[in-house]
Design a protein around this motif. Structure first.
Motif, PDB file in Angstrom:
ATOM      1  N   THR A 284      34.714  32.970  33.075  1.00 21.09           N
ATOM      2  CA  THR A 284      35.363  32.219  31.995  1.00 21.09           C
ATOM      3  C   THR A 284      36.732  32.797  31.655  1.00 21.09           C
ATOM      4  O   THR A 284      37.637  32.067  31.257  1.00 21.09           O
ATOM      5  N   LYS A 285      36.881  34.105  31.791  1.00 15.78           N
ATOM      6  CA  LYS A 285      38.154  34.749  31.485  1.00 15.78           C
ATOM      7  C   LYS A 285      38.610  35.552  32.683  1.00 15.78           C
ATOM      8  O   LYS A 285      37.808  36.151  33.390  1.00 15.78           O
ATOM      9  N   GLU A 286      39.935  35.551  32.904  1.00 15.52           N
ATOM     10  CA  GLU A 286      40.511  36.290  34.030  1.00 15.52           C
ATOM     11  C   GLU A 286      41.689  37.116  33.551  1.00 15.52           C
ATOM     12  O   GLU A 286      42.470  36.677  32.706  1.00 15.52           O
ATOM     13  N   THR A 287      41.816  38.333  34.075  1.00 14.01           N
ATOM     14  CA  THR A 287      42.943  39.189  33.723  1.00 14.01           C
ATOM     15  C   THR A 287      43.495  39.827  34.987  1.00 14.01           C
ATOM     16  O   THR A 287      42.743  40.110  35.933  1.00 14.01           O
ATOM     17  N   THR A 288      44.792  40.033  35.030  1.00 17.57           N
ATOM     18  CA  THR A 288      45.457  40.649  36.180  1.00 17.57           C
ATOM     19  C   THR A 288      45.853  42.074  35.828  1.00 17.57           C
ATOM     20  O   THR A 288      46.463  42.309  34.779  1.00 17.57           O
ATOM     21  N   LEU A 289      45.507  42.999  36.695  1.00 10.01           N
ATOM     22  CA  LEU A 289      45.807  44.405  36.460  1.00 10.01           C
ATOM     23  C   LEU A 289      47.008  44.853  37.272  1.00 10.01           C
ATOM     24  O   LEU A 289      47.211  44.410  38.408  1.00 10.01           O
ATOM     25  N   THR A 290      47.790  45.741  36.674  1.00  8.05           N
ATOM     26  CA  THR A 290      48.838  46.461  37.371  1.00  8.05           C
ATOM     27  C   THR A 290      48.434  47.932  37.399  1.00  8.05           C
ATOM     28  O   THR A 290      47.517  48.347  36.672  1.00  8.05           O
TER      29      THR A 290
END
Length: 396
Positions: A284-290
């Motif tokens: 349901t939720k997506e996050t992009t990591l650096t």
């Protein structure tokens, strides 16, 4: 034989009384049985009487020790789930009483030669794992001096190179459906490196399991992880690499390096990025990591949050170090228990919240590691084989 059953029942009721689980009806039963039970001398005379040998042996044969141990283990686990105030000795009391009573039923006139039970010692972990093929064939992997070719069947091979196993990539697998997976299981006290058919390196930590296909298809690369592993993914823009975790969490990359901790008994799933970028989602939720960002999925809140971290704290295990920064003792001991394959008990709940900062050598002496923690905190460790009791040092 009825006398033996009566005394055995008394032992069971006393164990329940010591652990605070004796009902009022059972307390009345215990009182009545104790009034009618034999004295110690009478019981000993009855046990030693040759006329009672057949009855005694029959009673002993009826005791299912394996079943009793399993019941005790279930009892301890259930108490741990229900109460945060269970102490180690109260659980062990039930075991001790039953064993003690069973032991006195063996007559002194006919000693049984029983070899001494081996006392397990806490040992440093090593490279070891079990490789399981789709057909259920198992290979034991362990550190060795020379390479070993593993014939996996139907033309498939893997090379075990001491502490790393490498799969060979084939252009076609006519006799193997592509959705069939191999599994590598790394036990407590173990670690192993895997080179997947696409060249991706995976360092698998203790008490972990990785499932992967015999061959990646032309559009995607997917593996499943339970536990902890460090991934160095080979870049392939045409085939994204996905790590499937519990709770529907997925980590998707093209080519990068990151660490995933997803143990079933932990409250969170942590993905720590070292280089490149990854997408972490729960459906349901997506996050992009650096780099230096960590995604934390809470199994309780069903939510993903991100935070900036010192990646050394989460990846140094791969380089032979445990690095802790203001970590609660309970979390530290959970980590150490997986690597040294130890059982940890706490004399009281307060010691779990003690915090520790420091570096411990992963391949160093276990007692030395505990000694460093003792010097930095007001606790002590009582070691009995591979069982560790954590106690608070009383203030004077």
């Amino acid at each position: 034989m009825s006398e033996f059953n009566n005394e055995y029942r008394i032992a069971q009721l006393l164990a329940q009384k010591m652990t605070g689980e004796l009902s009022s009806e059972e307390e009345a039963e215990l009182h009545e049985r104790e009034k009618n039970s034999l004295s110690a001398i009478e019981l000993d005379n009855r046990i030693q009487d040759p006329e009672n040998k057949r009855q005694r042996d029959k009673f002993m044969n009826q005791l299912n020790t394996d079943s009793s141990w399993k019941k005790v283990e279930r009892h301890i686990l259930e108490r741990k789930r229900k109460s945060r105030h269970l102490t180690w000795w109260s659980s062990a009391a039930a075991v001790a009483i039953i064993i003690t009573f069973t032991y006195i039923l063996i007559p002194e006139s006919q000693p049984v030669e029983t070899p001494p039970l081996p006392v397990a010692e806490a040992k440093t972990g090593s490279s070891k794992a079990i490789l399981i093929t789709p057909e259920g064939k198992q290979f034991s992997l362990f550190q060795q001096d020379s390479s070993q070719t593993l014939e996996l069947g139907n033309g498939l091979i893997a090379i075990n190179k001491g502490n790393v196993v490498e799969y060979m990539e084939f252009s076609t697998l006519p006799s193997h459906p592509k959705n069939k997976n191999n599994i590598i299981q790394v036990p407590k006290g173990g670690e192993y490196e895997l080179i997947l058919p696409d060249g991706t390196h995976v360092w698998i930590n203790s008490d972990s399991e990785l499932s992967f296909p015999l061959q990646f298809d032309s559009t995607k690369r997917e593996v499943s992880l339970s536990g902890e592993a460090y991934f160095a993914v080979t870049k392939d823009p045409q085939r994204p690499f996905t790590v499937k975790l519990s709770e529907g969490v997925e980590v998707k990359v093209l080519g990068t390096q990151f660490n995933v901790q997803a143990y079933p008994d932990e409250k969170t799933i942590e993905t720590t990025l070292c280089e490149g970028s990854v997408n972490v989602s729960d459906g349901t939720k997506e996050t992009t990591l650096t780099p230096s960002l960590q995604a934390v999925y809470s199994k309780t809140d069903k939510n993903i949050t991100t935070r900036k971290v010192d990646i050394r704290l989460y990846t140094s295990w791969k380089k032979g170090l445990f690095v802790f920064e203001n970590k609660p003792l309970e979390e530290i001991m959970t980590t150490l228990s997986r690597w040294y394959n130890i059982n940890v008990f706490y004399a009281n709940q307060a010691v779990k919240t003690y915090h520790f900062t420091g570096d411990l050598e992963r391949y160093g002496d276990f007692r030395k590691a505990l000694g460093m923690i003792e010097k930095a905190t007001s606790i002590r460790f009582v070691i009995n084989g591979n069982n560790i009791m954590v106690e608070e040092i009383p203030t004077k």
